[in-house]
Design a protein around this motif. Structure first.
Motif, mmCIF file in Angstrom:
data_model
loop_
_atom_site.group_PDB
_atom_site.id
_atom_site.type_symbol
_atom_site.label_atom_id
_atom_site.label_comp_id
_atom_site.label_asym_id
_atom_site.label_seq_id
_atom_site.Cartn_x
_atom_site.Cartn_y
_atom_site.Cartn_z
ATOM 1 N N ARG A 50 31.869 93.725 -10.281
ATOM 2 C CA ARG A 50 33.127 92.992 -10.200
ATOM 3 C C ARG A 50 32.885 91.510 -10.524
ATOM 4 N NH1 ARG A 50 33.462 94.032 -3.733
ATOM 5 N NH2 ARG A 50 32.875 96.098 -4.506
ATOM 6 N N VAL A 51 33.947 90.805 -10.843
ATOM 7 C CA VAL A 51 33.841 89.373 -11.164
ATOM 8 C C VAL A 51 34.649 88.575 -10.151
ATOM 9 C CG1 VAL A 51 34.294 87.577 -12.877
ATOM 10 C CG2 VAL A 51 33.510 89.836 -13.620
ATOM 11 N N LYS A 67 29.347 90.093 -9.623
ATOM 12 C CA LYS A 67 28.845 90.478 -8.304
ATOM 13 C C LYS A 67 28.641 91.988 -8.258
ATOM 14 C CE LYS A 67 30.873 86.577 -5.815
ATOM 15 N NZ LYS A 67 31.641 86.139 -4.623
ATOM 16 N N ILE A 68 27.484 92.397 -7.762
ATOM 17 C CA ILE A 68 27.163 93.813 -7.606
ATOM 18 C C ILE A 68 27.207 94.112 -6.120
ATOM 19 C CG2 ILE A 68 25.393 95.568 -7.960
ATOM 20 C CD1 ILE A 68 24.507 93.945 -10.437
ATOM 21 N N ARG A 69 28.160 94.985 -5.721
ATOM 22 C CA ARG A 69 28.420 95.227 -4.316
ATOM 23 C C ARG A 69 28.591 96.736 -4.040
ATOM 24 N NH1 ARG A 69 27.065 90.712 -4.714
ATOM 25 N NH2 ARG A 69 27.997 88.829 -3.798
ATOM 26 N N TYR A 70 28.444 97.095 -2.754
ATOM 27 C CA TYR A 70 28.473 98.509 -2.358
ATOM 28 C C TYR A 70 29.384 98.726 -1.144
ATOM 29 C CZ TYR A 70 24.292 97.861 -5.134
ATOM 30 O OH TYR A 70 23.426 97.494 -6.130
ATOM 31 N N ASP A 71 30.317 97.808 -0.903
ATOM 32 C CA ASP A 71 31.149 97.894 0.285
ATOM 33 C C ASP A 71 32.122 99.067 0.250
ATOM 34 O OD1 ASP A 71 31.990 95.701 -1.705
ATOM 35 O OD2 ASP A 71 33.896 96.203 -0.770
ATOM 36 N N GLN A 72 32.314 99.694 -0.927
ATOM 37 C CA GLN A 72 33.171 100.868 -1.024
ATOM 38 C C GLN A 72 32.361 102.162 -1.092
ATOM 39 O OE1 GLN A 72 36.295 100.405 -4.023
ATOM 40 N NE2 GLN A 72 36.312 98.179 -3.713
ATOM 41 N N TYR A 73 31.054 102.067 -0.885
ATOM 42 C CA TYR A 73 30.188 103.233 -0.828
ATOM 43 C C TYR A 73 30.126 103.729 0.620
ATOM 44 C CZ TYR A 73 27.961 102.329 -5.439
ATOM 45 O OH TYR A 73 27.692 102.151 -6.777
ATOM 46 N N GLY A 74 29.641 104.945 0.779
ATOM 47 C CA GLY A 74 29.162 105.399 2.075
ATOM 48 C C GLY A 74 27.647 105.287 2.002
ATOM 49 N N ASP A 75 26.969 106.428 2.077
ATOM 50 C CA ASP A 75 25.537 106.448 1.819
ATOM 51 C C ASP A 75 25.311 106.149 0.335
ATOM 52 O OD1 ASP A 75 22.826 107.589 3.117
ATOM 53 O OD2 ASP A 75 22.927 108.194 1.012
ATOM 54 N N PHE A 76 24.231 105.437 0.028
ATOM 55 C CA PHE A 76 24.002 105.039 -1.362
ATOM 56 C C PHE A 76 23.844 106.249 -2.285
ATOM 57 C CE2 PHE A 76 21.167 103.600 -4.851
ATOM 58 C CZ PHE A 76 22.061 102.712 -5.434
ATOM 59 N N LEU A 87 22.623 95.004 -16.722
ATOM 60 C CA LEU A 87 22.339 94.498 -15.389
ATOM 61 C C LEU A 87 22.274 95.678 -14.435
ATOM 62 C CD1 LEU A 87 24.895 91.526 -15.339
ATOM 63 C CD2 LEU A 87 22.571 91.571 -16.293
ATOM 64 N N GLN A 88 21.367 95.637 -13.494
ATOM 65 C CA GLN A 88 21.065 96.804 -12.677
ATOM 66 C C GLN A 88 21.710 96.739 -11.287
ATOM 67 O OE1 GLN A 88 16.978 97.528 -10.824
ATOM 68 N NE2 GLN A 88 16.865 98.747 -12.686
ATOM 69 N N SER A 89 22.120 97.913 -10.792
ATOM 70 C CA SER A 89 22.535 98.060 -9.393
ATOM 71 C C SER A 89 21.714 99.195 -8.800
ATOM 72 C CB SER A 89 24.030 98.375 -9.276
ATOM 73 O OG SER A 89 24.341 99.651 -9.800
ATOM 74 N N GLU A 90 20.971 98.895 -7.735
ATOM 75 C CA GLU A 90 20.178 99.958 -7.110
ATOM 76 C C GLU A 90 20.164 99.856 -5.586
ATOM 77 O OE1 GLU A 90 16.226 99.911 -8.745
ATOM 78 O OE2 GLU A 90 15.804 97.899 -8.068
ATOM 79 N N GLY A 91 21.259 99.325 -5.024
ATOM 80 C CA GLY A 91 21.416 99.314 -3.574
ATOM 81 C C GLY A 91 21.370 97.943 -2.929
ATOM 82 N N GLN A 92 20.870 96.937 -3.642
ATOM 83 C CA GLN A 92 20.779 95.579 -3.110
ATOM 84 C C GLN A 92 21.876 94.708 -3.732
ATOM 85 O OE1 GLN A 92 18.637 93.781 -0.841
ATOM 86 N NE2 GLN A 92 20.234 92.269 -1.223
ATOM 87 N N PRO A 93 22.767 94.107 -2.923
ATOM 88 C CA PRO A 93 23.748 93.191 -3.504
ATOM 89 C C PRO A 93 23.061 92.040 -4.248
ATOM 90 C CG PRO A 93 24.338 93.739 -1.244
ATOM 91 C CD PRO A 93 22.954 94.261 -1.469
#
Length: 269
Positions: free
Chosen positions: A65-66, A72-81, A249-255
């Motif tokens: 998201r921007v 910004k790489i975020r996971y607040d809409q995830y449950g378990d990764f 750009l990578q997302s792997e669980g870390q904001p």
């Protein structure tokens, strides 16, 4: 009279030579290119997403998201990764270029993410086209500039390393047996912005730079090795040199945040 003719000829030769020199210098400047913003600071309309367990183009959980001029790489809409490793790809592949960007780690590791992904992200390059990736392919066949932050324990944890999902590189005169090669960078703790740069010369030399310091060099990126899983076998042609590919750009669980992403195309040698 003869002297006058020779003077005219010499003057003409000097004029033409100077003109050619100016033309050559101008051509060289043009070949060096200018900096282009890959991220416009407003949206990711020039980028597209591929996340493990999802089809290409699905930005699951609004992972990428921007806000405030930052990706910004975020996971607040995830449950378990759930191993939902993701990548945000710029729309155009590149071959010879100088890439620069800034990044910082923020927040906490998402629940269920592997421990090794703590304060860990990356920039993938020479990547396969994500539209050739299967839904259950975890990592793109690519080279990664791995980005790490210190764990606050006083132990060194360099950033700007190299990792190789589905690929190999030549390091110190031979194909590296290691999936990742550590750089010589300093350790950067906390939520500070760090400047990363990549100088990529097709399938020859690759240079990693952190905060202005050259921290790693290697060459001959090629398909090979392991780590990537679930790929279509026709795209895993081991030994094939990688001279171009996509940047992601990578997302792997870390904001993590990215900004000021720019590229300059370089003249082929």
């Amino acid at each position: 009279m003869k002297n006058a003719i020779w003077i005219s000829i010499i003057s003409c030769f000097i004029f033409l030579s100077c003109g050619n020199l100016k033309q050559s210098a101008g051509t060289s400047d043009n070949d060096k290119g200018t900096w282009k913003k890959l991220f416009n600071g407003k949206d990711i309309s020039d980028w597209f997403v591929k996340i493990h367990h999802h089809e290409v183009g699905e930005n699951y959980g609004n992972t990428f998201r921007v806000e405030d001029g930052i990706i910004k790489i975020r996971y607040d809409q995830y449950g378990d990764f759930n191993d939902q490793f993701g990548h945000l790809y710029y729309k155009t592949p590149y071959s010879y270029y100088h890439l620069k960007f800034e990044y910082r780690f923020v927040g906490k590791l998402q629940k269920g993410a592997p421990g090794y992904t703590l304060l860990n992200s990356g920039v993938m390059f020479h990547s396969q086209d994500p539209r050739t990736m299967l839904k259950e392919q975890d990592w793109p066949i690519s080279i990664e500039m791995q980005l790490l932050a210190g764990l606050g324990d006083g132990k060194p944890r360099p950033t700007g390393n190299m990792c190789s999902p589905g690929t190999d590189v030549i390091y110190k005169g031979r194909i590296s047996p290691d999936h990742c090669i550590n750089s010589t960078s300093k350790t950067y703790d906390g939520e500070q912005w760090v400047r990363g740069e990549l100088i990529v010369l097709g399938d020859s030399l690759i240079t990693h730079i952190i905060n202005g310091d050259t921290v790693l060099q290697y060459s001959k990126p090629q398909i090979g090795g392991g780590v990537a899983n679930g790929f279509d076998p026709k795209y895993k042609q081991d030994g094939k040199l990688l001279s171009s590919g996509f940047i992601a750009l990578q997302s792997e669980g870390q904001p993590v945040d990215f900004k000021n992403i720019e590229i300059k195309q370089l003249r082929r040698q």
